[in-house]
Design an enzyme around this catalytic site. Structure first.
Site, PDB file in Angstrom:
ATOM      1  N   GLY A   1       0.822  -1.196   0.000  1.00  0.00           N
ATOM      2  CA  GLY A   1       0.000   0.000   0.000  1.00  0.00           C
ATOM      3  C   GLY A   1       0.858   1.248   0.000  1.00  0.00           C
TER       4      GLY A   1
ATOM      5  N   GLU B   1       7.099   3.776   4.441  1.00  0.00           N
ATOM      6  CA  GLU B   1       7.333   4.936   5.289  1.00  0.00           C
ATOM      7  C   GLU B   1       8.735   5.511   5.180  1.00  0.00           C
ATOM      8  OE1 GLU B   1       8.014   1.284   8.069  1.00  0.00           O
ATOM      9  OE2 GLU B   1       6.702   1.810   6.405  1.00  0.00           O
TER      10      GLU B   1
ATOM     11  N   GLU C   1       1.256   5.870   7.273  1.00  0.00           N
ATOM     12  CA  GLU C   1       2.646   6.206   6.949  1.00  0.00           C
ATOM     13  C   GLU C   1       3.121   7.431   7.731  1.00  0.00           C
ATOM     14  OE1 GLU C   1       4.057   3.845   5.394  1.00  0.00           O
ATOM     15  OE2 GLU C   1       2.074   2.994   5.016  1.00  0.00           O
TER      16      GLU C   1
END
Length: 862
Positions: A279, A282, A314
């Site tokens: 998805g 970070e 994130e």
């Protein structure tokens, strides 16, 4: 963030020579402490390799030996403290270093390879305009694919990147982008400032002719934080950057207030990149996202909300994971569970998506319960012996169960004490590395509670408990006894304390209304609830009302019957989600009839308003129809499901989220010529649903259904691709061709995936999904033996990401029969010495078939 749940997860396979054990990392840490890296990259050397020159400064135990990590096409030179080292020191993804000084400088000059697997430095060519785009993905062990590095999270350092690339590109890293210096050959060089002390896996490089827009915000520290949003040129028209900035500002304000710690980096860029495995990721100050979050067609509210949760997930990592990082991957949950919980509470409290905890229940918790019942389940604080272990551990335990447990912890210690402990943790351990005990120590101080027993039961043991109501009543329907019975699986017998609510619901007119509620602590095998004695037995009893606990719940027979008939009449979306989940758990545990579950869904999904609940439930409905009902009932059930979905789509509100989901699920459920004829008419516009636009992505989804039904040819799919010659179009086309119901088509898909390694990651994933389309289930029988034959060769020759896609995606699960079960058991028995991570994936595949057979047996009882 990894996965979403996706299972999913980027990284590189630990093939022989590429693994790293926890013991090795601990030993290296006793010898080495890193100070800084200067990484010089040349991205102008063509489509295969790039130049990588690493200068690493570190201290060490004088006279000791160690190694540094690197995966490279070729190493040209190695120099340690001014003395050249024979390049033969580079072997098995490591460079051996001997005779270390107290203070050292290592220089490694190498050529590294671009990838198309979403690992290391991924290279993508846009089919729309031929432009080249690059992005890095380093978690878990893939910064070593780009530069020489001590690849473990507790060897933090400052990183300075110098990048030469085409002058017309944008280049982004963790530090603010400097002005480039152009040369006379069409290239330019960007020299970035050194980062703060961070782990190598959150460093980043994104380069290419990305479009971008910029904004800013003022941090609680008074600093102005530059913001950027990036995407490919050919997608830019669909990029809603203002909305992204708005959610980012809301997240910044929430986190800086709750964490009592200003944003720790200089800027915050969010980059939507092609062919991304997860998805998002970070990277400090340079977060990468899957570009499926750039919406070129209508998407469901579930996807829109998921994007917001991902943005805030994130952002939470900038503190939890980037500022403070786990020492080793056994404490990965410190990153992911916290970000999962934080992103949900911030979405619910700081954005318009106020029902985020309902979404969490429908999506994350269902994922956690499923993962926690697999043979591979593990404690939230997992045993991670090496990189192979961590690669497969980005799962529903690390993310969703951990997030659920943290929600419970905040209720137990109090939300204010929890946030105060977190703030103290950041202040005390900024730029450092921690273990579980470091966080618990701060929470114990702020809450005044001893968390050792809680930690042992909830973080250090595996398995999910089941809570059932024990109800006795008299002839008048008055309750004479009420208790909550708790059980645990035999392999994981821990009985845990739970804080939970119990709701009583009665039919009142056209509504199923909560008429009574109690909240209490439950512990032990049986907890009596005397305050419910003397009340009239309600139509539905809901344990864990308000969803405080992490546990499976059971509905008594009367409550289940009420749910089947009236679930859609419950006003509270969270209560509905809990009932949906309870009914599903009872079905997949073979304690309730799958046919009853089909009745429940078809009778009530039309009244559901929560997009993620609809999405999750419809997916479960398809699994029930294709694998859980007994084979002799399957054809009839599939027809009933598809007919029911089409009727619901026709009656849904025009242009609604539910209408879109019901229409696409009908197409996926189609199983007869009449169904596919209806799909064809819908795609061609001969049949319309008011408000439903057949846009690009929906047209492809309908075409995949037609391909699975044999109503189109490969040439028809090629024509559709010619009309949508985009990366997304290529993924849809691969999916459709692999779904064609002929042996020739299946063999062609198999060969392209197994016997060739040229396809990029997202096409591999899409083609595998088409290959196992349930409409062609009988064709999969001839691929059972080839599947097992390919396992070890694929595992040993592909990157982790590609191998995992193939081994999970090509498993012929739709067969769901004893022959597949027996073949899977036989492979595991015959390959006891296969890599543990590979055996884990196969064991999880087996568990799915064994569960299906168990539910099929239950179906035959009705």
């Amino acid at each position: 963030m990894r996965g979403i749940h996706s299972a999913h997860t980027p990284g590189s396979i630990a093939v022989p020579g590429e693994n790293l054990t926890r013991i090795e990392a601990q030993q290296r840490r006793t010898v080495v402490d890193t100070a800084e890296y200067d990484v010089v990259l040349d991205l102008t050397r063509g489509p295969e390799v790039f130049g990588s020159r690493s200068t690493v400064r570190f201290t060490a135990t004088e006279g000791a030996s160690t190694f540094i990590d690197l995966i490279a096409a070729q190493v040209h030179a190695i120099t340690l403290n001014g003395t050249p080292i024979d390049t033969a020191a580079f072997a098995d993804s490591r460079i051996t270093l001997t005779g270390l000084a107290a203070s050292n400088e290592l220089v490694v000059d190498a050529d590294c390879r671009y990838t198309n697997s979403g690992e290391g430095l991924h290279r993508f060519v846009d089919p729309v305009d031929g432009e080249v785009y690059l992005y890095s993905q380093f978690e878990v062990p893939d910064s070593r694919r780009v530069f020489a590095v001590f690849e473990q999270p507790d060897l933090k350092a400052g990183f300075q990147f110098t990048v030469t690339a085409p002058a017309g590109w944008k280049v982004v890293s963790n530090s603010p982008t400097p002005d480039p210096v152009a040369d006379d050959h069409g290239a330019a060089t960007w020299t970035f400032a050194r980062t703060p002390r961070i782990s190598s896996y959150i460093t980043a490089l994104i380069a290419g002719p990305y479009e971008a827009t910029f904004s800013e915000l003022t941090s609680s520290s008074g600093r102005v934080i530059p913001l950027g949003v990036y995407a490919r040129k050919s997608l830019w028209q669909h990029m809603d950057a203002d909305y992204i900035f708005d959610k980012t500002r809301q997240g910044f304000a929430y986190y800086e207030s709750k964490f009592d710690y200003p944003y720790p980096f200089e800027k915050y860029d969010q980059l939507f990149v092609p062919e991304f495995n997860a998805g998002a990721m970070e990277n400090a100050g340079a977060v990468t996202f899957t570009e499926t979050y750039v919406f070129r067609s209508k998407v469901t509210d579930a996807v829109k909300e998921r994007r917001v949760v991902t943005i805030l997930h994130e952002l939470a990592h900038m503190w939890f994971g980037d500022l403070v990082t786990m020492k080793w991957w056994n404490d990965l949950w410190l990153n992911e569970s916290f970000a999962e919980w934080a992103s949900t509470i911030s979405t619910a409290e700081a954005t318009e998506w106020t029902h985020a905890w309902t979404t969490f229940n429908a999506m994350e918790k269902s994922w956690a319960y499923r993962q926690d019942q697999l043979p591979s389940t593990h404690p939230v604080v997992a045993t991670i012996n090496d990189l192979e272990d961590v690669q497969v551990n980005f799962d529903g335990i690390t993310y969703a169960k951990g997030g659920s447990v943290l929600k419970q912890l905040t209720a137990w210690v109090g939300i204010d004490a929890f946030f105060a402990g977190v703030a103290a943790y950041f202040a005390k351990h900024e730029w450092g590395n921690t273990e579980l005990s470091d966080l618990l120590a701060e929470l114990e101080t702020t809450s005044g509670r001893d968390l050792s027993a809680w930690s042992k039961k909830w973080l250090e043991t595996a398995g999910v408990n089941t809570l059932s109501p024990l109800i006795e009543d008299n002839a008048d329907g008055v309750i004479t006894r009420f208790a909550v019975v708790q059980t645990a699986p035999a392999d994981y017998p821990t009985i845990r304390p739970h804080r939970l609510g119990i709701g009583f619901y009665d039919l009142e007119g056209d509504q199923l209304v909560r008429v009574h509620h109690v909240e209490l602590d439950v512990d032990g095998d049986r907890t009596d609830v005397p305050e419910l004695k003397g009340l009239k037995r309600p139509d539905l009893v809901l344990l864990n009302d308000d969803d405080l606990a992490y546990a499976k719940i059971r509905l008594d027979d009367r409550s289940l019957a009420t749910a089947v008939a009236h679930l859609g009449k419950i006003a509270d979306p969270l209560a509905r989600a809990l009932v949906w989940g309870a009914a599903w758990d009872q079905t997949r545990d073979a304690e309730a009839s799958p046919s009853d579950y089909v009745d429940l869904v078809l009778g009530n999904i039309g009244a559901e308003t929560e997009s993620t609940t609809i999405r999750t439930t419809l997916s479960q409905l398809l699994l029930t129809a294709t694998a859980y009902v007994a084979p002799e009932h399957r054809d009839h059930t599939r027809v009933r499901v598809a007919d029911g979905l089409w009727a619901l789509a026709q009656s849904a509100v025009a242009g609604s989220d539910a209408q879109l989901q019901l229409a696409t699920t009908f197409a996926a459920a189609a199983s007869t010529p009449s169904h596919w004829a209806q799909v064809q008419r819908l795609r061609d516009g001969e049949v319309t649903l008011p408000g439903l636009q057949i846009d690009t992505d929906l047209s492809w989804q309908l075409l995949i259904s037609l391909a699975a039904g044999g109503l189109v040819t490969a040439s028809d799919i090629d024509a559709a691709l010619a009309a949508d010659n985009t990366a997304k179009g290529g993924e849809f086309a691969a999916h459709a061709k692999a779904a064609l119901p002929t042996h020739e088509a299946k063999q062609a898909a198999w060969d392209s995936l197994v016997n060739s390694d040229t396809l990029p990651n997202t096409v591999v994933r899409s083609a595998a999904a088409g290959f196992v389309n349930p409409a062609g289930v009988t064709l999969l029988e001839s691929f059972v033996q080839p599947y097992f034959d390919m396992l070890l060769p694929v595992w040993n020759s592909r990157t982790y990401q590609i191998a995992s896609y193939l081994i999970t995606g090509l498993y012929p699960a739709p067969l769901a029969d004893k022959a597949l079960r027996d073949a899977t058991r036989a492979w595991l028995a015959e390959h006891a010495d296969a890599p543990a991570a590979l055996r884990r994936i196969i064991a999880e595949n087996l568990a799915g078939v064994e569960r299906a057979l168990s539910v099929q047996a239950r179906d035959r009882q009705d």
